[in-house]
Scaffold this motif. Structure first.
Motif, PDB file in Angstrom:
ATOM      1  N   ARG A 299     -51.499   5.873  14.305  1.00  0.00           N
ATOM      2  CA  ARG A 299     -52.653   6.762  14.501  1.00  0.00           C
ATOM      3  C   ARG A 299     -53.313   6.534  15.865  1.00  0.00           C
ATOM      4  NH1 ARG A 299     -53.443   5.048   9.308  1.00  0.00           N
ATOM      5  NH2 ARG A 299     -55.177   3.713   9.907  1.00  0.00           N
ATOM      6  N   PHE A 300     -53.292   5.290  16.345  1.00  0.00           N
ATOM      7  CA  PHE A 300     -54.015   4.923  17.563  1.00  0.00           C
ATOM      8  C   PHE A 300     -53.206   5.160  18.838  1.00  0.00           C
ATOM      9  CE2 PHE A 300     -55.501   1.850  20.740  1.00  0.00           C
ATOM     10  CZ  PHE A 300     -56.878   2.070  20.720  1.00  0.00           C
ATOM     11  N   ALA A 301     -51.943   4.773  18.851  1.00  0.00           N
ATOM     12  CA  ALA A 301     -51.139   4.716  20.074  1.00  0.00           C
ATOM     13  C   ALA A 301     -50.279   5.963  20.243  1.00  0.00           C
ATOM     14  CB  ALA A 301     -50.282   3.459  20.089  1.00  0.00           C
ATOM     15  N   THR A 302     -50.876   7.010  20.777  1.00  0.00           N
ATOM     16  CA  THR A 302     -50.155   8.241  21.041  1.00  0.00           C
ATOM     17  C   THR A 302     -49.518   8.174  22.431  1.00  0.00           C
ATOM     18  OG1 THR A 302     -52.198   9.252  21.834  1.00  0.00           O
ATOM     19  CG2 THR A 302     -51.639   9.592  19.503  1.00  0.00           C
ATOM     20  N   ILE A 303     -48.709   9.168  22.760  1.00  0.00           N
ATOM     21  CA  ILE A 303     -48.027   9.174  24.054  1.00  0.00           C
ATOM     22  C   ILE A 303     -49.033   9.043  25.184  1.00  0.00           C
ATOM     23  CG2 ILE A 303     -46.596  10.583  25.633  1.00  0.00           C
ATOM     24  CD1 ILE A 303     -45.028   9.634  23.214  1.00  0.00           C
ATOM     25  N   GLY A 304     -48.743   8.128  26.114  1.00  0.00           N
ATOM     26  CA  GLY A 304     -49.602   7.899  27.270  1.00  0.00           C
ATOM     27  C   GLY A 304     -50.644   6.813  27.064  1.00  0.00           C
ATOM     28  N   GLN A 305     -50.857   6.368  25.819  1.00  0.00           N
ATOM     29  CA  GLN A 305     -51.852   5.316  25.548  1.00  0.00           C
ATOM     30  C   GLN A 305     -51.470   4.053  26.315  1.00  0.00           C
ATOM     31  OE1 GLN A 305     -54.935   4.134  24.713  1.00  0.00           O
ATOM     32  NE2 GLN A 305     -54.758   5.075  22.697  1.00  0.00           N
ATOM     33  N   PRO A 306     -52.397   3.457  27.060  1.00  0.00           N
ATOM     34  CA  PRO A 306     -52.080   2.201  27.757  1.00  0.00           C
ATOM     35  C   PRO A 306     -51.751   1.071  26.788  1.00  0.00           C
ATOM     36  CG  PRO A 306     -54.067   3.181  28.662  1.00  0.00           C
ATOM     37  CD  PRO A 306     -53.746   3.933  27.404  1.00  0.00           C
TER      38      PRO A 306
ATOM     39  N   ARG B 262     -42.889   3.073  21.297  1.00  0.00           N
ATOM     40  CA  ARG B 262     -42.174   2.411  22.401  1.00  0.00           C
ATOM     41  C   ARG B 262     -43.005   2.469  23.679  1.00  0.00           C
ATOM     42  NH1 ARG B 262     -39.087   6.189  20.160  1.00  0.00           N
ATOM     43  NH2 ARG B 262     -37.560   5.509  18.621  1.00  0.00           N
ATOM     44  N   PHE B 263     -42.900   1.382  24.483  1.00  0.00           N
ATOM     45  CA  PHE B 263     -43.685   1.365  25.717  1.00  0.00           C
ATOM     46  C   PHE B 263     -42.958   0.837  26.942  1.00  0.00           C
ATOM     47  CE2 PHE B 263     -44.649  -2.531  23.446  1.00  0.00           C
ATOM     48  CZ  PHE B 263     -44.633  -3.517  24.428  1.00  0.00           C
ATOM     49  N   THR B 264     -41.801   0.230  26.811  1.00  0.00           N
ATOM     50  CA  THR B 264     -41.061  -0.229  27.995  1.00  0.00           C
ATOM     51  C   THR B 264     -39.637  -0.603  27.591  1.00  0.00           C
ATOM     52  OG1 THR B 264     -41.148  -1.671  29.950  1.00  0.00           O
ATOM     53  CG2 THR B 264     -41.667  -2.702  27.840  1.00  0.00           C
ATOM     54  N   SER B 265     -38.856  -1.007  28.567  1.00  0.00           N
ATOM     55  CA  SER B 265     -37.547  -1.598  28.297  1.00  0.00           C
ATOM     56  C   SER B 265     -37.368  -2.765  29.255  1.00  0.00           C
ATOM     57  CB  SER B 265     -36.419  -0.579  28.457  1.00  0.00           C
ATOM     58  OG  SER B 265     -36.357  -0.119  29.775  1.00  0.00           O
TER      59      SER B 265
ATOM     60  N   THR C 171     -49.204  -3.763  32.625  1.00  0.00           N
ATOM     61  CA  THR C 171     -49.760  -2.594  31.962  1.00  0.00           C
ATOM     62  C   THR C 171     -48.695  -1.512  31.878  1.00  0.00           C
ATOM     63  OG1 THR C 171     -51.976  -3.115  32.754  1.00  0.00           O
ATOM     64  CG2 THR C 171     -51.591  -0.849  32.039  1.00  0.00           C
ATOM     65  N   TYR C 172     -48.504  -0.989  30.686  1.00  0.00           N
ATOM     66  CA  TYR C 172     -47.511   0.032  30.400  1.00  0.00           C
ATOM     67  C   TYR C 172     -48.221   1.210  29.749  1.00  0.00           C
ATOM     68  CZ  TYR C 172     -44.543  -4.131  30.846  1.00  0.00           C
ATOM     69  OH  TYR C 172     -43.941  -5.273  31.292  1.00  0.00           O
ATOM     70  N   ALA C 173     -47.461   2.177  29.306  1.00  0.00           N
ATOM     71  CA  ALA C 173     -47.997   3.295  28.534  1.00  0.00           C
ATOM     72  C   ALA C 173     -46.982   3.644  27.454  1.00  0.00           C
ATOM     73  CB  ALA C 173     -48.244   4.498  29.431  1.00  0.00           C
ATOM     74  N   VAL C 174     -47.477   4.155  26.332  1.00  0.00           N
ATOM     75  CA  VAL C 174     -46.588   4.594  25.264  1.00  0.00           C
ATOM     76  C   VAL C 174     -45.735   5.730  25.817  1.00  0.00           C
ATOM     77  CG1 VAL C 174     -46.450   5.659  22.986  1.00  0.00           C
ATOM     78  CG2 VAL C 174     -48.175   3.890  23.439  1.00  0.00           C
ATOM     79  N   THR C 175     -44.410   5.563  25.733  1.00  0.00           N
ATOM     80  CA  THR C 175     -43.486   6.550  26.301  1.00  0.00           C
ATOM     81  C   THR C 175     -42.831   7.424  25.251  1.00  0.00           C
ATOM     82  OG1 THR C 175     -41.718   4.901  26.253  1.00  0.00           O
ATOM     83  CG2 THR C 175     -42.938   5.139  28.323  1.00  0.00           C
TER      84      THR C 175
END
Length: 184
Positions: free
Chosen positions: A172-179, A129-132, A106-110
Motif C-alpha cells: 500500500r505504501f511503496a508505489t512506483i517511484g517511492q524513494p 523491487r527497487f534495484t539490482s 537512495t533508490y526508487a521503486v521501479t
C-alpha cells in the motif's frame, strides 16, 4: 646531444617507476587485509556487526536516512521503516534478508508484482523491487505461505522477506517511484 637526452629520459623514467613502486608498496602495507578480494555482497565485511545499530532502541529510525516520505531499509539491522512525508514512522518491522545485499544509497521503486514465484522457487506476493546488484534483482516480498526462513546461502537471491501483514503495508505504501533509502 641525442644520447645524453635519451640517458636523461631513461633516468627520469626509472626514478618515476621507483617512486610508483614505493608508493604502491606503502599503500599495500596500510590497506585492510580484504581490500581487493572479492566477497559475496550478501556477507558482511570481516569484523562487521549484524547487531542492531541501537541496542536500546532498535526500532528508532536511523539518522541520515533522508527526508520526506520514503522506505528505509537497514542492511545491518534487517529492519524496514515506512516513513511519512512529515518524517513520522508509520510502521517498522523486521525482515529476513536476501543473500545479496543492496549497497547503501537512495533508490526508487521501479516495479511491482502482485503474485509471482520468487527467485528461491516460493510463491510470493506484493513484490516491490527497487534495484539490482550483480544481475540479481532486489526487492521486498512476502511468501504466500507466510514463511520468512533464511534463504539458502548457496543461492544468489534478492528477495527481502516480510511477513504477510508487513508485505500488505509495504504494498500500500511503496508505489512506483517511492524513494527507498538503504543504510548500513
Amino acid at each position: 646531444m641525442a644520447s645524453s637526452s635519451a640517458g636523461f629520459v631513461t633516468g627520469l623514467t626509472a626514478a618515476a617507476l621507483a617512486t610508483i613502486g614505493y608508493l604502491g608498496h606503502q599503500a599495500a602495507a596500510t590497506a585492510p587485509e580484504d581490500l581487493g578480494r572479492p566477497r559475496a555482497s550478501g556477507s558482511p565485511a570481516p569484523g562487521a556487526s549484524k547487531a542492531p545499530r541501537d541496542r536500546r532502541h532498535p526500532e528508532a529510525l536511523p539518522g541520515g536516512s533522508g527526508q520526506g516520505e520514503r522506505v528505509v531499509y537497514s542492511v545491518d539491522d534487517d529492519r524496514v521503516w515506512l516513513v511519512g512525508a512529515g518524517g513520522e514512522v508509520r510502521r517498522t518491522f523486521r525482515v529476513t534478508p536476501s543473500t545479496v545485499d543492496p549497497a547503501p544509497g537512495t533508490y526508487a521503486v521501479t516495479s511491482r508484482s502482485n503474485r509471482i514465484t520468487g527467485s528461491d522457487g516460493s510463491p510470493v506476493e506484493h513484490v516491490v523491487r527497487f534495484t539490482s546488484t550483480e544481475g540479481v534483482v532486489i526487492g521486498f516480498s512476502a511468501a504466500v505461505d507466510g514463511s520468512t526462513a533464511r534463504p539458502d546461502p548457496g543461492e544468489r537471491t534478492g528477495g527481502i522477506r516480510e511477513s504477510r501483514a508487513d508485505g500488505d503495508a509495504m504494498w500500500r505504501f511503496a508505489t512506483i517511484g517511492q524513494p527507498v533509502v538503504v543504510v548500513p
